[in-house]
Design an enzyme around this catalytic site. Structure first.
Site, mmCIF file in Angstrom:
data_model
loop_
_atom_site.group_PDB
_atom_site.id
_atom_site.type_symbol
_atom_site.label_atom_id
_atom_site.label_comp_id
_atom_site.label_asym_id
_atom_site.label_seq_id
_atom_site.Cartn_x
_atom_site.Cartn_y
_atom_site.Cartn_z
ATOM 1 C CG ASP A 263 -7.843 -15.422 -10.746
ATOM 2 O OD1 ASP A 263 -7.661 -14.513 -11.562
ATOM 3 O OD2 ASP A 263 -8.185 -15.259 -9.558
ATOM 4 C CG ASN A 271 -2.252 -6.322 -4.614
ATOM 5 O OD1 ASN A 271 -1.050 -6.587 -4.559
ATOM 6 N ND2 ASN A 271 -2.975 -6.512 -5.722
ATOM 7 C CG HIS A 276 -0.568 -2.292 -4.979
ATOM 8 N ND1 HIS A 276 -1.470 -2.975 -5.767
ATOM 9 C CD2 HIS A 276 -1.300 -1.386 -4.273
ATOM 10 C CE1 HIS A 276 -2.686 -2.500 -5.575
ATOM 11 N NE2 HIS A 276 -2.621 -1.525 -4.661
ATOM 12 C CG ASP A 280 4.100 -5.451 -8.325
ATOM 13 O OD1 ASP A 280 2.975 -5.775 -8.746
ATOM 14 O OD2 ASP A 280 4.527 -4.274 -8.311
ATOM 15 C CD GLU A 306 -6.260 -11.053 -9.891
ATOM 16 O OE1 GLU A 306 -7.410 -11.038 -9.425
ATOM 17 O OE2 GLU A 306 -5.700 -10.035 -10.336
#
Length: 396
Positions: A263, A271, A276, A280, A306
């Site tokens: 993770d 973010n 965002h 990505d 994630e």
């Protein structure tokens, strides 16, 4: 994309309707042509026979009229009168029949002229037979030798021959018209056949394109149902199905199997700080980095926002920890460029393994997830392992 699909579908339907319509029209045209040709040929054959018969009979009866009168005057035998009358009646019937079956203005005009000549000739013939009845044979012969009679007689012969020639020309004209109609019909059938062939080719082509597009769309939908749209990695659904198959194989041969769950640390902060789109970009870069650590047969999937999972067949706990540590270090050294900045991340990893393959996949998953939680609680950017609960093992 949807508009293009609708347009392609409408084009396909349009050409399919065109092909059906042209095929139906062609069949109707062929049927009409068959019936019309049979009827026309039958009518033409009957008309041709009548015209040819009339063309031969008219000069014969005109000549018979004149010959019977001539013989009667020469011999004084009134029995030729009946023969003359028979020829006269047949000539009239022939003229009437000609008027009924021909549509040629020239024939009609020539027939009217010949009727006038016949009426004039009847005047001569009545006078001749009256003289013969009175026994005046020389007077009868004299009438037939006069120029008015001779001129009318020659005009009648020429008129009957002219009508005969016109009738033959009419027959030839009718045959030519029929041939022309047949040629035009054949050309129309050929053109319609070409249009039909073209429309069927286009229909089949559009149908094949539609089938290919549908298959490509189905393949795309199937791919998206098993893969993450952003990273292109297998998704949770794919991992569960493929992982269950691999776990069953490992269980059958009692081989080791390891599961790693990682993770991204503080991904929400990335973010919130960079946006965002930057997040990505980080996910894509991470999936590429993880892919470099895989062996053939290993399975990597994105199972959450994630969160990623790795399935390592034929791998015990110690080698799995080595893989996890390499992954952690590679990610820590990895940088993601975004709008002139380098975004760095760390990951926490949970590891578990079954040495003889007798643990279920969901048990391995849950144990690795517990180890990941411990890594997060211990400060992140680290690898933790946890043994599989022996109670969750599957007995052989």
């Amino acid at each position: 994309m949807a508009g293009a699909t609708v347009f392609a579908s409408e084009a396909k339907n349009r050409w399919l309707l065109v092909s059906f319509a042209v095929t139906a029209l062609l069949l109707l045209l062929l049927l009409w042509n068959l019936v019309h040709t049979q009827q026309t040929l039958g009518h033409l054959e009957e008309t041709q026979l009548n015209l040819e018969r009339a063309a031969g009979e008219l000069p014969f009866h005109i000549q018979g009229m004149q010959t019977s009168v001539q013989l009667a005057a020469e011999s004084g035998d009134l029995n030729w009168r009946q023969q003359h009358q028979n020829h006269r009646q047949e000539a009239k019937r022939t003229l009437t029949r000609i008027e009924q079956i021909t549509s040629s203005p020239a024939v009609t005009e020539a027939t009217e002229r010949l009727k006038t000549r016949l009426e004039k000739a009847d005047t001569f013939y009545r006078t001749v037979f009256e003289r013969l009845v009175q026994g005046e044979k020389e007077a009868a012969k004299s009438i037939l030798g006069n120029w008015p009679y001779i001129r009318n007689r020659n005009a009648m012969r020429e008129g009957s021959e002219a009508i005969s020639n016109l009738l033959q020309e009419d027959v030839r004209k009718r045959l030519a018209e029929q041939r022309q109609l047949a040629a035009v019909t054949a050309l129309a059938v050929l053109l319609l056949s070409l249009v039909m062939l073209l429309s069927w080719i286009l229909s089949l082509r559009n149908w094949n394109l539609n089938v290919r597009e549908r298959r490509e769309k189905e393949a795309e939908i199937l791919y998206l149902s098993y893969h993450d749209e952003l990273t292109g990695l297998p998704n949770r659904r794919y991992f569960i199905e493929a992982g269950e198959r691999e776990a069953a194989r490992i269980r059958r041969y009692r081989r080791p199997l390891a599961v790693l769950i990682l993770d991204i640390d503080h991904f929400k902060w990335i973010n919130d700080t960079f946006g965002h789109l930057a997040g990505d970009r980080v996910l894509i870069r991470l999936s590429e980095t993880l892919g470099l650590e895989l062996r053939e047969g290993d399975l990597l999937a994105r199972i959450g926002g994630e969160e990623f999972i790795l399935l390592l067949p034929e791998t015990s706990l110690r080698p799995a920890l080595d893989v996890a540590e390499r992954v952690r270090q590679s990610v820590a050294e990895m940088g993601t460029e975004y709008e002139g900045q380098v975004v760095s991340i760390t990951v926490s990893i949970g590891v578990t393994s079954t040495e003889d393959g007798q643990a279920e996949l969901d048990t391995l998953w849950g144990t690795a997830d517990d180890a990941l939680y411990d890594a997060k609680e211990s400060g992140r950017d680290r690898v933790h392992s946890k043994a599989v609960d022996s109670l969750a093992w599957v007995t052989a």
